[in-house]
Design an enzyme around this catalytic site. Structure first.
Site, PDB file in Angstrom:
ATOM      1  N   ASP A  74      -1.605  34.954  44.849  1.00  0.00           N
ATOM      2  CA  ASP A  74      -1.339  33.715  44.128  1.00  0.00           C
ATOM      3  C   ASP A  74      -2.383  32.674  44.506  1.00  0.00           C
ATOM      4  OD1 ASP A  74      -0.274  31.411  42.975  1.00  0.00           O
ATOM      5  OD2 ASP A  74       1.675  31.583  43.946  1.00  0.00           O
TER       6      ASP A  74
ATOM      7  N   HIS B  99       2.383  35.141  41.831  1.00  0.00           N
ATOM      8  CA  HIS B  99       3.025  33.918  41.348  1.00  0.00           C
ATOM      9  C   HIS B  99       4.110  34.282  40.333  1.00  0.00           C
ATOM     10  CE1 HIS B  99       2.958  29.553  40.952  1.00  0.00           C
ATOM     11  NE2 HIS B  99       3.156  29.715  39.662  1.00  0.00           N
TER      12      HIS B  99
ATOM     13  N   SER C  10       6.760  26.356  41.864  1.00  0.00           N
ATOM     14  CA  SER C  10       5.434  26.053  41.338  1.00  0.00           C
ATOM     15  C   SER C  10       5.272  24.547  41.100  1.00  0.00           C
ATOM     16  CB  SER C  10       5.187  26.876  40.070  1.00  0.00           C
ATOM     17  OG  SER C  10       3.833  26.887  39.718  1.00  0.00           O
TER      18      SER C  10
END
Length: 348
Positions: free
Chosen positions: A290, A320, A196
Site C-alpha cells: 500500500d 489497500h 484511508s
C-alpha cells in the site's frame, strides 16, 4: 477543467497495459493467495484507471466491495451482508453535518444495550465511494467490537473542497455526543474509526473534538490513513503502481480535493505535524502492499513523540482496501478482530 481531467488520454481510461502487467507480476510475488484472487476478481470487472477519468466516471468504477461480491459468487457463497456478518442489524439515520443533514448507516449488535458507539468514516480519497461501498469494514467492526457503528456520508470534493469533509466529521461527532442514547448507545463510551481518507478523518476529528472541548472518544481506530502530503515516502515509491491504490490515483484525489497548494500544509491533512498531545489511545492498521503504509508508520512515530498511547500493526501480503474484505481475506479477519479487541478494551 482540472489538470487531472485535462490530462486524460485517448485510451478511454484503460490502464496502461505495460504498467498493468508489471503491477500484476509484482503482486504475484508479494501478495497472499486470497488477496491475489480478490485482485483478479476486481480486474475481471474491467476497472479503468481512476487517474485518467473525470470524477463522475470515477464514481462509476467497480469497487472493492464489487470485487468481494463477485468472488463470493464465484465461490458459490452468499453475498448477503446479514449472512457474512451475523448478529448485526443495519438501519439508516440522519446525522447533523456542518452544512445540513448527512445520511448514515447504523449497525447495531443483537442484544440489550446500551452499546458503545463508534463513529466511522469511509474511504475513497474524499472524492469517490460512500458508506455502502465500505459496508464490510463498518459492519465487521460492529461485530468485532460489539458496538453500534454509525457510518456517515460526509460531503465530498470537488463539489465540496477541503475542509468540508473535516467540518462534517466534527459536526457528526458533536451530534453523536448529544444523540448516542437515541440510537441505543452509551454516550460515555464513544470511539472514532475510519479507513484511508476516513482514517485521516478519524484522527483529525479526535484532534478537533479536543480543541472544541467535546467529550473525548475512548479510542481511535485509523486504518491505512492519509497522514501526510508527500508522495515520495518509501511506500509511495515501493508501491507506486500497486493495486487497488497507486501513487497517480492519490495525486488525482488531492488535485480534486484542495483549493490551492497551501491546503497541503494544513495539519488536518499533514497530521504528522498536528498538535497530537492529549489524544486518546490510537490503533493504526496498515497493509504492506500500500502506498500509504509509510503514512501509518510516520503517524505512529508522531503520536509516540506526543505521548499518545498507540499500537500499529502492519499486515503482510495484503493491499489497500483489504480491511473490509473479511468475507474473502484471512488478514482482514485478523485485522478486524484486532481492532475489535482494542475497542472492547477501551470501552471497559
Amino acid at each position: 477543467m482540472s489538470q487531472a481531467d485535462s490530462s486524460r488520454r485517448s485510451d478511454d481510461g484503460k490502464p496502461n497495459p505495460v504498467i498493468n502487467a508489471l503491477s500484476n507480476a509484482v503482486a504475484a510475488l508479494r501478495a497472499d493467495d486470497d488477496q491475489l484472487e480478490l485482485a483478479k476478481a476486481h480486474e475481471e470487472l474491467g476497472p479503468k484507471a481512476i487517474e485518467k477519468l473525470s470524477v463522475p466516471e470515477a464514481r462509476q468504477q467497480p469497487t472493492g466491495a464489487d470485487a468481494v461480491k463477485a468472488l463470493l459468487q464465484k465461490q458459490g457463497k452468499s453475498t448477503r451482508p446479514e449472512d457474512l456478518v451475523p448478529g448485526i442489524a443495519m438501519t439508516t439515520a440522519s446525522v447533523d453535518g456542518a452544512a445540513g443533514p448527512l445520511p448514515a448507516n447504523v449497525y447495531t449488535p443483537v442484544g440489550t444495550g446500551p452499546f458503545p458507539v463508534v463513529l466511522y468514516f469511509h474511504g475513497g480519497g474524499w472524492v469517490i465511494a460512500d458508506k455502502n461501498v465500505y459496508d464490510g469494514g463498518a459492519r465487521g467492526l460492529a461485530h468485532a467490537a460489539q458496538a453500534i457503528v454509525v457510518s456517515v456520508d460526509y460531503r465530498q470534493a470537488p463539489e465540496h473542497k477541503f475542509p468540508a469533509a473535516w467540518d462534517d466529521a466534527l459536526a457528526a461527532y458533536r451530534w453523536l455526543t448529544a444523540n448516542a442514547a437515541s440510537l441505543g448507545g452509551d454516550p460515555a463510551r464513544l470511539a472514532i474509526a475510519g479507513e484511508s481518507a476516513g482514517g485521516n478523518l478519524a484522527v483529525a476529528t479526535a484532534i478537533a473534538a479536543r480543541d472544541a472541548g467535546l467529550p473525548a472518544p475512548r479510542h481511535v481506530v485509523s486504518v491505512y490513513p492519509v497522514a501526510q502530503t508527500s508522495l515520495n515516502t518509501e511506500s509511495y515509491i515501493e508501491n507506486a503502481i500497486a493495486k487497488p491504490l497507486n501513487r497517480a490515483m492519490v495525486q488525482w484525489f488531492v488535485e480534486h480535493l484542495v483549493r490551492d497548494e497551501s491546503d497541503l500544509k494544513d495539519t488536518r491533512l499533514q497530521l504528522i505535524e498536528a498538535d497530537l498531545a492529549g489524544l486518546s489511545p490510537v490503533t493504526l492498521i496498515n497493509a504492506r502492499l500500500d502506498p500509504l503504509r509509510s503514512d501509518g508508520a510516520k503517524l505512529e512515530d508522531a503520536l509516540r513523540d506526543a505521548g499518545v498511547p498507540v499500537e500499529r500493526r502492519e499486515y503482510e501480503g495484503v493491499a489497500h482496501e483489504f480491511f473490509g474484505a473479511a468475507a474473502v481475506l484471512e488478514k482482514a479477519r485478523e485485522a478486524q478482530a484486532f481492532a475489535g479487541e482494542r475497542l472492547r478494551a477501551a470501552f471497559v
